[in-house]
Write a protein that holds these residues in place. Structure first.
Motif, short mmCIF file in Angstrom:
data_model
loop_
_atom_site.label_atom_id
_atom_site.label_comp_id
_atom_site.label_asym_id
_atom_site.label_seq_id
_atom_site.Cartn_x
_atom_site.Cartn_y
_atom_site.Cartn_z
N CYS A 155 0.84 -1.39 0.05
CA CYS A 155 0.22 0.02 0.28
C CYS A 155 0.60 1.62 -0.27
N LEU A 211 -8.00 0.31 0.66
CA LEU A 211 -7.33 -0.20 0.96
C LEU A 211 -8.35 -1.19 1.94
N SER A 243 -2.44 9.71 1.03
CA SER A 243 -3.35 8.96 0.45
C SER A 243 -3.71 7.70 1.29
N TYR A 244 -3.52 7.64 1.59
CA TYR A 244 -3.22 6.18 2.78
C TYR A 244 -3.12 6.65 4.13
N LYS A 250 -9.40 1.98 10.13
CA LYS A 250 -8.89 0.64 8.95
C LYS A 250 -8.64 -0.71 9.62
N GLU A 269 1.88 7.37 7.31
CA GLU A 269 0.88 6.43 7.04
C GLU A 269 0.46 5.58 7.90
#
Ligand code: NCD
Length: 307
Positions: A155, A211, A243-244, A250, A269
């Motif tokens: 990722c 994700l 972005s992540y 999550k 991240e």
């Protein structure tokens, strides 16, 4: 002279052997404390590094050897225009083994072909980073006890992330590997890795920007930093950098025994709230990197007849 430029320079049997040696070093450090006495490792880092450089240096010291190094790329003769080929010949006169990091893809080949001592690629541009892969593999081995039958999610910055390219290559030699590639469209895995590795070896993979969608299937989640230094403009970096961000939220649908890896440095991240989750393996991974580098230095010096 034997060098490790790419992770594929080491056979699967050699990787098994390195893992055995690293495990023995962990269990019996005293046995290895003087094996490299009187020998010198040169670390040549033409790009920033904390872990890789210091873990190479710590590895050599823990083997009883010494380290010579340059203070920085700017203070070396490269800044006067010296080629990597000449640097390789020069440093071979001083050191028994060389580890080099360089911003240019392919610099490690030039080093290996011109040095007269074993050399190790400590990262060449966006190409590969085999010793990070050694750290990743020991971590996977210790956490999962196997390399076969794993679903691995990568990722973040899959385009410039050299650690991703090397680990995908390494995993491609095992059975039952499934891969999920999670990235923004602009940072997808380069097509040469997809074609030459995933498609050539018939490895099932999915590509997604989401994700959470793939999270429940993952045994390993390999998070990466967006590689700012390889961007052509700052605006794109700023747009893509967050972005992540892995948060406890999550991970709700993740497996209980997921292993979360990251080569570090982490920028944003992974939320620090995850650091105490038993699934967070990235700091163990750092320590594993030192032991695998010890095992690799030993192997190369033995093969060269230096020890
Ligand atoms: C990685 C690298 O240099 O490619 N760092 C490391 O060696 N552990 C990852 C990164 O810089 O993002």
């Amino acid at each position: 002279m034997r060098s490790v430029i790419d992770i594929l320079d080491l056979s699967v049997e050699e990787l098994d052997q390195l893992i055995k040696t690293a495990t023995d070093i962990i269990d019996n450090p005293a046995k290895y404390a003087h094996v490299c006495a009187g020998k010198k490792l040169a670390t040549l880092f033409f790009e920033p590094s904390t872990r890789t450089r210091m873990s190479f240096e710590a590895a050599m010291y823990e083997l009883g050897g010494n380290v010579i190094s340059m203070a920085s790329a700017a203070s070396s003769s490269a800044s006067k225009g010296e080629s990597v080929a000449d640097t390789a010949k020069v440093i071979s006169c001083y050191a028994d083994i060389i580890a080099m990091r360089h911003p240019k893809e392919g610099a490690a080949y030039v080093l290996a072909h011109n040095a007269t001592v074993p050399t190790i690629n400590a990262g060449d541009g966006g190409h590969c980073h085999p010793t990070q892969t050694l750290a990743d593999l020991l971590t996977i081995h210790r956490e999962k006890g196997r390399f076969n039958n794993l679903t691995v999610g990568f990722c973040g910055d899959l385009k410039f992330g050299r650690t991703v390219h090397s680990l995908i290559n390494a995993l491609s030699r095992y059975e039952g590997i499934n891969i999920a590639l999670i990235s923004p469209d602009e940072l997808k895995l380069p097509s040469y890795v997809k074609k030459d590795v995933l498609q050539k070896k018939d490895i099932p993979y999915v590509q997604t920007t989401n994700l959470e969608e793939v999270m429940p299937a993952l045994d390993i989640l390999y998070m990466t930093r967006v590689q700012r230094e390889r961007f052509f403009n700052e605006e794109d970096y700023l747009r893509l950098k967050d972005s992540y961000i892995l948060t406890p939220e999550k991970l709700k649908n993740a497996k209980e025994d997921l292993a979360i890896l990251h080569p570090l440095p982490r920028v944003n991240e992974i939320s620090v709230a995850i650091d105490d989750d038993p699934r967070a393996c990235y700091f163990k991974q750092v320590l594993n990197g030192k032991y695998m580098r010890m095992a690799l230095i030993l192997k190369l010096l033995k093969e060269a007849g230096t020890i």
